[in-house]
Design a protein around this motif. Structure first.
Motif, PDB file in Angstrom:
ATOM      1  N   GLU A 127       0.838  -1.207   0.000  1.00  0.00           N
ATOM      2  CA  GLU A 127       0.000   0.000   0.000  1.00  0.00           C
ATOM      3  C   GLU A 127       0.868   1.252   0.000  1.00  0.00           C
ATOM      4  O   GLU A 127       0.546   2.246  -0.642  1.00  0.00           O
ATOM      5  N   ASN A 146      -7.459  -3.001  -0.921  1.00  0.00           N
ATOM      6  CA  ASN A 146      -6.343  -3.161  -0.005  1.00  0.00           C
ATOM      7  C   ASN A 146      -6.534  -4.497   0.689  1.00  0.00           C
ATOM      8  O   ASN A 146      -7.662  -4.870   1.035  1.00  0.00           O
ATOM      9  N   ARG A 147      -5.431  -5.224   0.861  1.00  0.00           N
ATOM     10  CA  ARG A 147      -5.517  -6.568   1.430  1.00  0.00           C
ATOM     11  C   ARG A 147      -4.240  -6.889   2.181  1.00  0.00           C
ATOM     12  O   ARG A 147      -3.157  -6.484   1.754  1.00  0.00           O
ATOM     13  N   GLN A 148      -4.372  -7.599   3.283  1.00  0.00           N
ATOM     14  CA  GLN A 148      -3.191  -7.998   4.043  1.00  0.00           C
ATOM     15  C   GLN A 148      -2.779  -9.405   3.644  1.00  0.00           C
ATOM     16  O   GLN A 148      -3.587 -10.331   3.654  1.00  0.00           O
ATOM     17  N   ASP A 151       2.339 -10.345   6.842  1.00  0.00           N
ATOM     18  CA  ASP A 151       2.607  -9.088   7.551  1.00  0.00           C
ATOM     19  C   ASP A 151       2.538  -7.863   6.647  1.00  0.00           C
ATOM     20  O   ASP A 151       2.787  -6.750   7.097  1.00  0.00           O
ATOM     21  N   ASP A 152       2.243  -8.065   5.376  1.00  0.00           N
ATOM     22  CA  ASP A 152       2.289  -6.971   4.407  1.00  0.00           C
ATOM     23  C   ASP A 152       0.897  -6.424   4.103  1.00  0.00           C
ATOM     24  O   ASP A 152      -0.020  -7.177   3.783  1.00  0.00           O
ATOM     25  N   HIS A 153       0.783  -5.098   4.165  1.00  0.00           N
ATOM     26  CA  HIS A 153      -0.444  -4.404   3.761  1.00  0.00           C
ATOM     27  C   HIS A 153      -0.268  -4.025   2.294  1.00  0.00           C
ATOM     28  O   HIS A 153       0.530  -3.146   1.968  1.00  0.00           O
ATOM     29  N   CYS A 154      -1.023  -4.693   1.438  1.00  0.00           N
ATOM     30  CA  CYS A 154      -0.839  -4.550  -0.006  1.00  0.00           C
ATOM     31  C   CYS A 154      -2.060  -3.911  -0.665  1.00  0.00           C
ATOM     32  O   CYS A 154      -3.149  -3.884  -0.105  1.00  0.00           O
TER      33      CYS A 154
END
Length: 168
Positions: A127, A146-148, A151-154
């Motif tokens: 993100e 937006n999607r997790q 551990d990554d917020h993408c």
């Protein structure tokens, strides 16, 4: 036009890929992944292509094309058939901003859409990675959600065959 050639990544690329993984711009773009190059470079599953981009014989970047419905870790979760997913990065910071990524991505998209069953390509930049997000939007990718992932917020983006075809 840059003369960029894509070739299969092999175990001989291990040191290069480990070096690229340590570059600050790549750490920022992908801080939590362990690509497990030592084992993955030796594998050739039908659902994945791992490619090195070379500019006049000099390696400049990496591309991975996967079928997210077939990928063994199910990273993308339950996804429709007839999609492909791409990971792309430029190895050295000095090679950023020169158009190489655009050429690499266009070659990857051409490979994806060469299969007439492929309806769309998906990607998942962080993100916070505004540079990558603008890059994908310029190519025609459209924001989905937006999607997790772990551990990554993408930010998930999608490029349909129709949109791609209208731009080539």
């Amino acid at each position: 036009m840059h003369q960029i050639h894509l070739r299969d990544a092999t175990p001989a690329d291990l040191a290069l890929l480990n070096h690229w993984d340590e570059q600050p711009h790549n750490i920022i773009a992908d801080p939590n992944d362990d690509w497990e190059w030592e084992t993955e470079l030796a594998k050739r599953p039908e659902w994945r292509q791992q490619l090195i981009a070379e500019l006049d014989g000099r390696p400049i970047g990496f591309l991975q094309i996967i079928d997210p419905a077939q990928e063994e870790t199910h990273y993308w979760g339950d996804v429709a058939d007839n999609l492909m997913a791409i990971d792309i990065w430029i190895g050295e910071e000095k090679d950023l901003g020169k158009g190489y990524g655009t050429v690499m991505m266009n070659q990857a998209l051409k490979r994806c859409f060469a299969d007439s069953n492929v309806e769309a390509v998906i990607i998942d930049p962080l993100e916070s990675n505004s540079r990558a997000r603008k890059f994908y939007e310029r190519i025609g990718f459209e924001f989905v959600e937006n999607r997790q992932f772990s551990d990554d917020h993408c930010a998930v983006y999608r490029l349909s065959r129709e949109v791609w075809a209208s731009k080539v």
